[in-house]
Design a protein around this motif. Structure first.
Motif, mmCIF file in Angstrom:
data_model
loop_
_atom_site.group_PDB
_atom_site.id
_atom_site.type_symbol
_atom_site.label_atom_id
_atom_site.label_comp_id
_atom_site.label_asym_id
_atom_site.label_seq_id
_atom_site.Cartn_x
_atom_site.Cartn_y
_atom_site.Cartn_z
ATOM 1 N N SER B 76 27.456 5.982 43.445
ATOM 2 C CA SER B 76 28.881 5.200 44.228
ATOM 3 C C SER B 76 29.298 3.763 43.669
ATOM 4 N N LEU B 77 28.239 3.300 43.578
ATOM 5 C CA LEU B 77 28.972 2.232 41.981
ATOM 6 C C LEU B 77 30.245 2.344 41.146
ATOM 7 N N PHE B 78 29.951 3.488 41.032
ATOM 8 C CA PHE B 78 31.070 3.982 39.948
ATOM 9 C C PHE B 78 32.175 4.517 40.218
ATOM 10 N N ASN B 79 33.261 3.475 40.895
ATOM 11 C CA ASN B 79 34.640 3.566 41.527
ATOM 12 C C ASN B 79 35.296 3.750 40.236
ATOM 13 N N TRP B 80 36.414 3.639 40.041
ATOM 14 C CA TRP B 80 37.281 4.036 38.959
ATOM 15 C C TRP B 80 37.733 2.475 38.267
ATOM 16 N N ASN B 81 37.261 1.773 38.860
ATOM 17 C CA ASN B 81 37.431 0.212 37.471
ATOM 18 C C ASN B 81 35.718 0.011 37.239
ATOM 19 N N THR B 82 34.718 1.043 37.544
ATOM 20 C CA THR B 82 33.437 0.653 36.860
ATOM 21 C C THR B 82 33.516 0.350 35.361
ATOM 22 N N LYS B 83 33.125 0.094 34.861
ATOM 23 C CA LYS B 83 32.987 0.482 33.052
ATOM 24 C C LYS B 83 31.473 0.610 32.805
ATOM 25 N N GLN B 84 30.537 0.364 33.062
ATOM 26 C CA GLN B 84 29.008 0.054 33.610
ATOM 27 C C GLN B 84 28.051 -0.542 34.203
ATOM 28 N N VAL B 85 27.551 0.325 34.136
ATOM 29 C CA VAL B 85 26.393 -0.580 35.430
ATOM 30 C C VAL B 85 24.651 -1.042 34.537
ATOM 31 N N PHE B 86 24.304 -2.018 34.896
ATOM 32 C CA PHE B 86 23.291 -2.409 34.061
ATOM 33 C C PHE B 86 22.351 -2.230 34.614
ATOM 34 N N VAL B 87 21.280 -1.796 34.903
ATOM 35 C CA VAL B 87 20.048 -1.602 35.731
ATOM 36 C C VAL B 87 18.373 -1.790 35.767
ATOM 37 N N TYR B 88 18.360 -2.729 36.150
ATOM 38 C CA TYR B 88 16.895 -3.160 35.787
ATOM 39 C C TYR B 88 15.818 -3.249 36.765
ATOM 40 N N ILE B 89 14.672 -3.572 36.300
ATOM 41 C CA ILE B 89 13.483 -3.512 37.804
ATOM 42 C C ILE B 89 12.592 -4.564 37.432
ATOM 43 N N THR B 90 12.728 -5.773 38.766
ATOM 44 C CA THR B 90 11.746 -6.805 37.832
ATOM 45 C C THR B 90 10.641 -6.403 39.256
ATOM 46 N N ALA B 91 9.094 -7.281 38.773
ATOM 47 C CA ALA B 91 7.890 -7.770 39.298
ATOM 48 C C ALA B 91 7.893 -8.748 39.390
ATOM 49 N N SER B 92 8.054 -9.087 41.275
ATOM 50 C CA SER B 92 8.032 -10.254 41.261
ATOM 51 C C SER B 92 6.670 -11.019 42.125
ATOM 52 N N TYR B 93 6.087 -12.233 41.918
ATOM 53 C CA TYR B 93 4.902 -12.548 42.533
ATOM 54 C C TYR B 93 5.546 -13.765 42.887
ATOM 55 N N PRO B 94 4.857 -14.162 43.832
ATOM 56 C CA PRO B 94 5.201 -16.012 44.629
ATOM 57 C C PRO B 94 3.734 -16.578 43.309
ATOM 58 N N SER B 95 4.110 -17.687 43.746
ATOM 59 C CA SER B 95 3.914 -18.917 42.385
ATOM 60 C C SER B 95 3.204 -19.623 42.775
ATOM 61 N N SER B 96 2.145 -20.207 42.182
ATOM 62 C CA SER B 96 0.621 -21.608 43.155
ATOM 63 C C SER B 96 0.864 -21.471 43.623
ATOM 64 N N SER B 97 2.267 -22.367 44.167
ATOM 65 C CA SER B 97 2.266 -23.121 44.973
ATOM 66 C C SER B 97 3.741 -22.366 45.706
ATOM 67 N N PRO B 98 3.938 -21.507 46.799
ATOM 68 C CA PRO B 98 5.178 -21.170 47.482
ATOM 69 C C PRO B 98 5.929 -21.396 47.984
ATOM 70 N N GLY B 99 6.103 -22.274 48.822
ATOM 71 C CA GLY B 99 6.988 -23.506 49.324
ATOM 72 C C GLY B 99 7.527 -24.783 48.290
ATOM 73 N N LYS B 100 6.954 -24.849 47.140
ATOM 74 C CA LYS B 100 8.140 -25.066 46.044
ATOM 75 C C LYS B 100 8.541 -24.737 44.618
ATOM 76 N N VAL B 101 7.449 -23.788 44.842
ATOM 77 C CA VAL B 101 8.143 -22.952 43.863
ATOM 78 C C VAL B 101 8.373 -22.012 43.909
#
Lengths: 104, 245
Positions: B76-101
């Motif tokens: 459904s992301l491909f409507n009449w005005n969509t040329k291409q969709v860049f799909v990506y998967i990230t792995a995210s993890y908390p930093s050493s000081s989660p409050g600040k960084v």
């Protein structure tokens, strides 16, 4: 030769009369807006943006052809100008002042 | 409007105005095209091993190798005005000081999925053929597309997918980090208009993404001998570069 040049200049300049200018202005504006609207829907309902592009470009080309050349319809209300006055008679009844001094 | 040159300028000038206005309307029209993407993302396997950034480097770092399963319907992301969709998967993890960084985020896998109208490009993603239908001739016909046979752009069915990139951290430590998240993202690139990134909430006729997240912890460093086949990465569409069309 002069006549040929004169004719060539007329074709190049392509002048049209006042009424023709009004009509050409109106026609180009209306046609371009219409083409824009049609182009949008042509693409939207066929789910193909290329249709918008090509409809738009084709319509614009058509507008160019309709409004740009000096078609005879734009020259049907040629104004009848007053006859040109030549020689010294041209200044008759005309007062010209330069810095408050009567020149003619 | 009195001479030809004058008319050319006037008509062309107004044409540019109309073209710009139509482009603006096209860009806005995507808002009325409904979107309802859904995805199921699951972690298949994650390993952390020692490695080095390049062959001649003496630096030893820890690299995480993430395998995943993805079953996504982004059609459904491909409507009449969509040329291409860049799909990506990230792995995210908390930093050493989660409050600040803020959390660290690294891309594990990505793909460019063109619409059916987009011109051919060598970097285009090629969807792997599912093992189940591999023997069928129908599947072969559709090979080379960015979506599985018999479907449409935006359908992704990956099982035991190798990552495209092994990930590491600037500290060089990846092992035993916890609270990591695998997230599916996308970026819609239209023919005309604005780029749109993943939306999780509902905006007008656009329903936010459902699913597309998996939580995991990075395991301990894998000692001893690790089989090279287990750490292979997927090559993207860029491998097609220079190949005949």
């Amino acid at each position: 030769m002069d006549q040929v040049l004169e004719k060539a200049r007329d074709i190049w300049e392509g002048e049209i009369d006042f009424e023709g200018q009004r009509v050409a202005e109106y026609a180009s504006t209306a046609l371009l807006i219409l083409v824009g609207v049609i182009a949008f829907f042509a693409g939207f309902f066929t789910d193909n943006i290329y249709n918008t592009l090509y409809t738009g470009l084709a319509g614009t080309a058509l507008t160019f052809v309709i409004t740009i050349p000096p078609w005879p319809v734009y020259n049907r209300h040629t104004p009848s100008w007053l006859p040109a006055k030549t020689g010294s008679g041209a200044y008759q009844g005309v007062q010209i002042q330069v810095d408050g001094q009567q020149v003619s | 409007m009195h001479s030809t040159l004058n008319r050319v300028q006037a008509v062309f000038g107004f044409f540019t105005t109309v073209a710009f206005a139509v482009a603006a309307v096209i860009a806005a029209s995507v808002l009325i095209c409904p979107q309802a993407p859904s995805a199921k993302l699951e972690l298949r396997n994650v390993q952390v091993v020692k490695g080095r950034p390049h062959y001649y480097s003496t630096k030893r770092e820890e690299y995480a190798h993430v395998k995943f399963d993805l079953d996504a319907d982004l059609s459904s992301l491909f409507n009449w005005n969509t040329k291409q969709v860049f799909v990506y998967i990230t792995a995210s993890y908390p930093s050493s000081s989660p409050g600040k960084v803020p959390d660290s985020e690294a891309i594990v896998w990505d793909a460019i999925i063109p619409s059916n109208l987009a011109p051919w490009h060598q970097n285009t993603y090629i969807h792997p053929i599912s093992k189940k239908v591999k023997t069928k001739t129908k599947a072969k016909k559709k090979a080379g597309k960015a979506y599985p046979a018999g479907t449409e752009p935006g359908i992704i069915r990956l099982s035991e997918q190798k990552p495209k990139y092994q990930i590491t951290d600037y500290s060089g430590k990846m092992a035993e980090r916890s609270n990591a998240t695998l997230t599916l993202h996308w970026n819609i690139q239209p023919w005309v208009g604005a780029l749109v990134w993943t939306n999780k909430g509902t905006v007008g006729r656009w329903t936010g993404l459902e699913g597309g997240e998996a939580h995991f912890d990075f395991p301990a460093l894998k000692g001893g001998e690790v089989k090279k086949e287990d750490l292979k990465t997927e090559k993207g569409g860029e491998r097609n570069r220079g190949m005949p069309a």
